[in-house]
Motif scaffolding. Structure first.
Motif, short mmCIF file in Angstrom:
data_model
loop_
_atom_site.label_atom_id
_atom_site.label_comp_id
_atom_site.label_asym_id
_atom_site.label_seq_id
_atom_site.Cartn_x
_atom_site.Cartn_y
_atom_site.Cartn_z
N GLU A 154 -3.81 -0.72 -5.01
CA GLU A 154 -4.46 -0.91 -6.26
C GLU A 154 -3.89 -2.05 -7.02
O GLU A 154 -2.85 -2.69 -6.55
N ARG A 166 -3.37 3.73 0.07
CA ARG A 166 -4.06 3.36 -1.32
C ARG A 166 -3.54 1.91 -1.73
O ARG A 166 -2.39 1.78 -1.87
N ALA A 223 0.79 -1.19 0.00
CA ALA A 223 -0.10 0.03 -0.03
C ALA A 223 0.66 1.36 0.10
O ALA A 223 2.02 1.19 0.47
N ARG A 224 0.34 2.37 -0.48
CA ARG A 224 1.09 3.77 -0.64
C ARG A 224 0.44 4.35 0.26
O ARG A 224 -0.49 4.66 0.46
N ARG A 225 1.37 4.89 1.29
CA ARG A 225 1.02 5.86 2.37
C ARG A 225 0.67 7.33 1.81
O ARG A 225 1.38 7.91 1.08
N MET A 265 -4.21 7.67 5.30
CA MET A 265 -4.68 6.64 4.30
C MET A 265 -3.81 5.77 3.77
O MET A 265 -2.68 6.06 3.47
#
Length: 467
Positions: A246, A244, A232-234, A242
């Motif tokens: 994908e 993200r 996940a990307r912070r 959050m």
């Protein structure tokens, strides 16, 4: 007071271990230093003098350190003595090879290889001596860590500790079902290490928070969701933290560099290894007169089918009944005598170089699976199709750190770990790490005799991923 002592003990452990690793670095470098000063330094086109000589030594140490890290040569507490020796010798050989190329450029001709061979001999002796002494020292100075294993649906961690000869590292005091652990969290205060195996996220998070607060080291066997989350990307949105997530979508520059490196490396390998492939082709043909190559339908990115190319290692019509089976290992009666040799040396995989040049595969990526076998796996674990986010590879994370008969669920997690963090550096790391497994028997073990696939292991493993 106990907590403070544990922290101080941990710091002392790390400092001493780093010093022991530094000794290894010095020991492996000494033969090269003697070889350099005794022979090669006097024959370079332009004399180096002091700074140049020190630079060569520094370059050797840096390269050796990188390869030693790739091959886990310094893992005194987790590796067997034989594994440490093998890893150090391999790291030294890779380093010596690169240094030889550098010396060739400095001398502007091919230098005499005999002094280098002499250095390798003493490096092997140093590796053996250091591994024996370091292993004995470590387990004499550091007592086994008191350990508790907490499980839910995935049992057997204590068996793995014995199987991998880690009883000197982890002293298992108790094996607990997660419900019992949650009722008696204070039992964890009595140990230094906790293993969490196949535990649902809610229960696992309670135990993790408890262990972190009390400085108890914790090892967690992840689930598929955990691996996906790791990529996940912070970011921040609505003034909130959050993550993200994908589908696999690496930047274009990464894909360009990956394809360029595939073409360069595969093209170079095709030229260099052409004599080996020619001899293999003659041997396969001469044995029974059958076809040299074997094309098999496999899956790559987004489920696209392609024909993976191999040297034929089995008898003609080995699957004439139409049923796809994984190999059960070297005792598989379908494998020819020539096939046993080329499988053991991985030569049967060499024609896949042409699959890479054609663009069907990459050098690094999830290994391509057969459609029929993938379909069987997906009946038990639908997540198995997530491997198809990236292009299939000749080698991959699961091949480096798993075995041929590692459960599909665990291989899936390893593949997803790679997919979650696309990086050219990781690709290079896996390429070099692949060299280590080429001659390890454990990496070519087959599935249990009588089984078509590793489905039994898959069924057990994937149960833990059901909420």
């Amino acid at each position: 007071m106990d907590k403070k002592n544990n922290i101080n003990g941990g710091l002392m452990h790390d400092v001493l271990l780093r010093l022991v690793k530094l000794i290894n670095l010095i020991c492996i470098t000494i033969p090269f230093v003697c070889c350099w000063y005794g022979y090669y330094a006097k024959r370079v086109a332009i004399p180096f003098y002091r700074r140049g000589n020190w630079m060569m030594i520094f370059i050797f140490m840096i390269i050796y350190f990188i390869f030693a890290r790739i091959y886990d040569a310094f893992l005194v507490s987790l590796n067997r003595i034989s594994e440490m020796i093998y890893s150090q010798v391999l790291a030294a050989l890779m380093t010596d090879g690169i240094i030889y190329l550098i010396i060739t450029m400095l001398m502007r001709k091919l230098p005499n290889v005999l002094p280098g061979i002499g250095a390798v001999f003493f490096q092997v002796l140093m590796a053996v001596l250091w591994s024996l002494l370091a292993h004995k020292w470590y387990f004499h100075v550091f007592s086994p860590q008191k350990t508790i294993i907490v499980y839910d649906v995935r049992e057997g961690m204590e068996k793995l500790i014995h199987e991998y000869d880690l009883v000197k590292k982890f002293e298992v005091k108790e094996v607990m079902q997660v419900k019992d652990c949650l009722k008696h969290l204070d039992k964890l205060d009595e140990v230094e290490t906790v293993f969490l195996s196949g535990i649902h996220s809610h229960d696992r998070n309670i135990i993790l928070k408890y262990c972190v607060e009390r400085d108890i080291r914790t090892y967690v066997i992840p689930r598929v969701g955990d691996v996906i989350m790791s990529g996940a990307r912070r970011m921040h949105m609505f003034h909130l933290p959050m993550l993200r997530i994908e589908r696999y979508n690496p930047p274009p520059e990464y894909l360009f560099m990956k394809r360029l490196s595939d073409l360069i490396i595969a093209g170079f390998a095709a030229v260099v290894l052409s004599p080996v492939m020619l001899v293999t082709a003659i041997a396969v043909k001469a044995y029974d007169g059958g076809p040299v190559f074997y094309s098999q339908t496999r899956l790559t990115k987004d489920g696209k089918e392609f024909g993976v190319l191999k040297f034929r290692s089995m008898k003609v019509n080995a699957e004439q009944d139409g049923i796809a089976r994984l190999s059960s290992g070297e005792n598989d009666p379908r494998i020819t005598p020539v096939g046993r040799v080329i499988r053991k040396c991985r030569i049967d995989e060499l024609p896949q170089i042409f699959n890479i040049l054609r663009g069907d595969m990459s050098i690094v990526g999830p290994r391509p699976e057969r459609p029929s076998i993938a379909a069987e796996y997906e009946k038990v674990m639908p997540e198995f199709r997530l491997r198809l986010q990236a292009k299939a590879g000749l080698t991959g994370y699961a091949q480096v750190y798993g075995k041929y008969n590692t459960s599909p669920y665990d291989k899936l997690q390893m593949d997803l770990m790679y997919i979650s963090h696309p990086s050219i550096l990781d690709d290079l790391w896996i390429m070099f790490a692949t060299v280590k497994i080429l001659f390890l028997p454990s990496s070519t073990e087959g599935v249990a005799e009588g089984h078509l696939t590793a489905m039994d292991q898959a069924a057990v493993s994937c149960e833990e991923d059901q909420e």
